[in-house]
Scaffold this motif. Sequence first.
Motif, mmCIF file in Angstrom:
data_model
loop_
_atom_site.group_PDB
_atom_site.id
_atom_site.type_symbol
_atom_site.label_atom_id
_atom_site.label_comp_id
_atom_site.label_asym_id
_atom_site.label_seq_id
_atom_site.Cartn_x
_atom_site.Cartn_y
_atom_site.Cartn_z
ATOM 1 N N VAL A 1 6.548 3.856 4.558
ATOM 2 C CA VAL A 1 6.969 3.519 3.193
ATOM 3 C C VAL A 1 6.503 4.590 2.218
ATOM 4 O O VAL A 1 7.249 4.983 1.314
ATOM 5 C CB VAL A 1 6.417 2.138 2.797
ATOM 6 C CG1 VAL A 1 6.709 1.850 1.328
ATOM 7 C CG2 VAL A 1 7.015 1.048 3.675
ATOM 8 N N ARG A 2 5.298 5.082 2.398
ATOM 9 C CA ARG A 2 4.784 6.125 1.503
ATOM 10 C C ARG A 2 5.677 7.367 1.561
ATOM 11 O O ARG A 2 6.008 7.949 0.518
ATOM 12 C CB ARG A 2 3.356 6.504 1.898
ATOM 13 C CG ARG A 2 2.798 7.691 1.123
ATOM 14 C CD ARG A 2 1.429 8.090 1.620
ATOM 15 N NE ARG A 2 1.000 9.331 1.002
ATOM 16 C CZ ARG A 2 1.305 10.543 1.472
ATOM 17 N NH1 ARG A 2 2.037 10.669 2.565
ATOM 18 N NH2 ARG A 2 0.878 11.626 0.835
ATOM 19 N N SER A 3 6.076 7.773 2.760
ATOM 20 C CA SER A 3 6.948 8.945 2.897
ATOM 21 C C SER A 3 8.296 8.706 2.222
ATOM 22 O O SER A 3 8.831 9.604 1.554
ATOM 23 C CB SER A 3 7.151 9.275 4.375
ATOM 24 O OG SER A 3 5.933 9.602 5.002
ATOM 25 N N LEU B 1 0.823 -1.216 0.000
ATOM 26 C CA LEU B 1 0.000 0.000 0.000
ATOM 27 C C LEU B 1 0.853 1.260 0.000
ATOM 28 O O LEU B 1 0.501 2.249 -0.653
ATOM 29 C CB LEU B 1 -0.928 -0.012 1.218
ATOM 30 C CG LEU B 1 -1.977 -1.126 1.249
ATOM 31 C CD1 LEU B 1 -2.884 -0.979 2.470
ATOM 32 C CD2 LEU B 1 -2.816 -1.130 -0.024
ATOM 33 N N GLY B 2 1.966 1.254 0.726
ATOM 34 C CA GLY B 2 2.822 2.434 0.772
ATOM 35 C C GLY B 2 3.466 2.736 -0.564
ATOM 36 O O GLY B 2 3.516 3.899 -1.002
ATOM 37 N N LEU B 3 3.967 1.696 -1.240
ATOM 38 C CA LEU B 3 4.546 1.897 -2.569
ATOM 39 C C LEU B 3 3.503 2.404 -3.558
ATOM 40 O O LEU B 3 3.743 3.345 -4.326
ATOM 41 C CB LEU B 3 5.138 0.580 -3.079
ATOM 42 C CG LEU B 3 6.569 0.241 -2.680
ATOM 43 C CD1 LEU B 3 6.893 -1.189 -3.080
ATOM 44 C CD2 LEU B 3 7.561 1.208 -3.311
ATOM 45 N N VAL C 1 8.875 6.682 -0.285
ATOM 46 C CA VAL C 1 8.657 6.653 -1.731
ATOM 47 C C VAL C 1 8.500 8.070 -2.286
ATOM 48 O O VAL C 1 9.024 8.387 -3.362
ATOM 49 C CB VAL C 1 7.416 5.798 -2.070
ATOM 50 C CG1 VAL C 1 7.054 5.937 -3.545
ATOM 51 C CG2 VAL C 1 7.672 4.338 -1.732
ATOM 52 N N LEU C 2 7.784 8.919 -1.577
ATOM 53 C CA LEU C 2 7.627 10.303 -2.026
ATOM 54 C C LEU C 2 8.974 11.015 -2.136
ATOM 55 O O LEU C 2 9.171 11.868 -3.011
ATOM 56 C CB LEU C 2 6.716 11.063 -1.057
ATOM 57 C CG LEU C 2 5.228 10.707 -1.113
ATOM 58 C CD1 LEU C 2 4.464 11.467 -0.030
ATOM 59 C CD2 LEU C 2 4.643 11.008 -2.481
ATOM 60 N N GLU C 3 9.904 10.637 -1.251
ATOM 61 C CA GLU C 3 11.235 11.232 -1.309
ATOM 62 C C GLU C 3 11.983 10.795 -2.568
ATOM 63 O O GLU C 3 12.795 11.546 -3.115
ATOM 64 C CB GLU C 3 12.034 10.827 -0.067
ATOM 65 C CG GLU C 3 13.418 11.450 0.003
ATOM 66 C CD GLU C 3 14.210 10.957 1.196
ATOM 67 O OE1 GLU C 3 15.396 11.301 1.294
ATOM 68 O OE2 GLU C 3 13.636 10.217 2.016
ATOM 69 N N GLN C 4 11.711 9.569 -3.041
ATOM 70 C CA GLN C 4 12.401 9.035 -4.215
ATOM 71 C C GLN C 4 11.657 9.307 -5.525
ATOM 72 O O GLN C 4 12.242 9.215 -6.603
ATOM 73 C CB GLN C 4 12.557 7.505 -4.064
ATOM 74 C CG GLN C 4 13.294 7.052 -2.829
ATOM 75 C CD GLN C 4 14.769 7.362 -2.875
ATOM 76 O OE1 GLN C 4 15.388 7.328 -3.945
ATOM 77 N NE2 GLN C 4 15.359 7.674 -1.735
ATOM 78 N N ARG C 5 10.366 9.652 -5.411
ATOM 79 C CA ARG C 5 9.460 9.670 -6.568
ATOM 80 C C ARG C 5 9.962 10.501 -7.738
ATOM 81 O O ARG C 5 9.835 10.089 -8.897
ATOM 82 C CB ARG C 5 8.088 10.189 -6.109
ATOM 83 C CG ARG C 5 7.051 10.333 -7.218
ATOM 84 C CD ARG C 5 6.659 8.986 -7.769
ATOM 85 N NE ARG C 5 5.667 9.101 -8.834
ATOM 86 C CZ ARG C 5 5.966 9.337 -10.096
ATOM 87 N NH1 ARG C 5 7.242 9.489 -10.482
ATOM 88 N NH2 ARG C 5 5.016 9.420 -11.011
ATOM 89 N N HIS C 6 10.535 11.660 -7.494
ATOM 90 C CA HIS C 6 10.892 12.567 -8.591
ATOM 91 C C HIS C 6 12.409 12.640 -8.804
ATOM 92 O O HIS C 6 12.904 13.615 -9.380
ATOM 93 C CB HIS C 6 10.345 13.962 -8.308
ATOM 94 C CG HIS C 6 8.851 13.999 -8.216
ATOM 95 N ND1 HIS C 6 8.034 13.795 -9.303
ATOM 96 C CD2 HIS C 6 8.019 14.172 -7.147
ATOM 97 C CE1 HIS C 6 6.764 13.865 -8.930
ATOM 98 N NE2 HIS C 6 6.729 14.092 -7.629
ATOM 99 N N ARG C 7 13.116 11.623 -8.370
ATOM 100 C CA ARG C 7 14.559 11.611 -8.594
ATOM 101 C C ARG C 7 14.859 11.187 -10.031
ATOM 102 O O ARG C 7 14.038 10.608 -10.730
ATOM 103 C CB ARG C 7 15.249 10.686 -7.599
ATOM 104 C CG ARG C 7 15.140 11.191 -6.159
ATOM 105 C CD ARG C 7 16.174 10.589 -5.261
ATOM 106 N NE ARG C 7 16.143 11.193 -3.936
ATOM 107 C CZ ARG C 7 17.009 10.917 -2.977
ATOM 108 N NH1 ARG C 7 17.975 10.036 -3.208
ATOM 109 N NH2 ARG C 7 16.921 11.504 -1.809
#
Length: 285
Positions: free
Chosen positions: A166-168, A105-107, A170-176
Amino acid sequence: MTTDTLTEAPRTPARRKRRRPAPLTVVCTAVALLLAVAAIAGQWIFPDYAAQDLLTGAVMPGGGHLLGTDELGRDIARMVVAGARSTLAGAALVALGSMVIGNVLGLTAGYLGGLTDVVVRRWADLLLALPALLVTLVVAGIGGGGYLLAVAVLVVLTSPGDVRLVRSAVLEQRHRAYVEAAETLGLSRTTVMVRHIWPNVLPVVVANTMLNFAGAIVALSSLSFLGLGVPPGAPDWGRMLAENRTLLYDNPSAALAPALAIVVSAVVLNLLGDRLFEIFSDRRS
């Protein structure tokens, strides 16, 4: 200066020293392995762990009993070893089940965003507002105090914390850049999430799973102490603590041994979680 010199810095004594495991890590690893052996094979190592000797009753350590006996004449040391299975196995199921739900769910929420993110966040916020141990007590009590029911409820109530964590991450990695490059290559969303983003949030996942493992040990032991979960007489640290708390004057180790096992297990898992976080973070960097 050659190319090899530029690409590979010399290994100084300080760098070699950082690669060696700290003594505390070695001790924690050894204790964790002993706990794993006790949980897997404890009841096979001591198949007569529940053998009673009513004529002996509760006695202090000695006479072939390393930690003495309880009021039924059962060997405390053997009961503690055999009790690792119910305590640690249930806690492992809680930690792993929560990790799976939290990762899926977090991913999904962190990467897809939009309505999916809103629904997942609201679900997590709703469950986080509930007192997990109290709800587990109520549900397990209504359901007849079943051990597996308590484990299932704890999995559901522990997972929202994993989802948000996990959601937090992923958000940190999302736009890398590496994510955008993978999307530009036309890779599917599942491939991007699982093969590219998830390995980069793995250190947080591992550390949090170990933390949940330790918390589940305490929670399940508390339920057993209150009479829910494992049946009376079963080898379980929480149940042993409840049954033997009246023997503090006859044989203190009957209550202190399972209590110490709970504390040591929780501390060791927390310390190992911190160490694993450092190891995975170093490999990623």
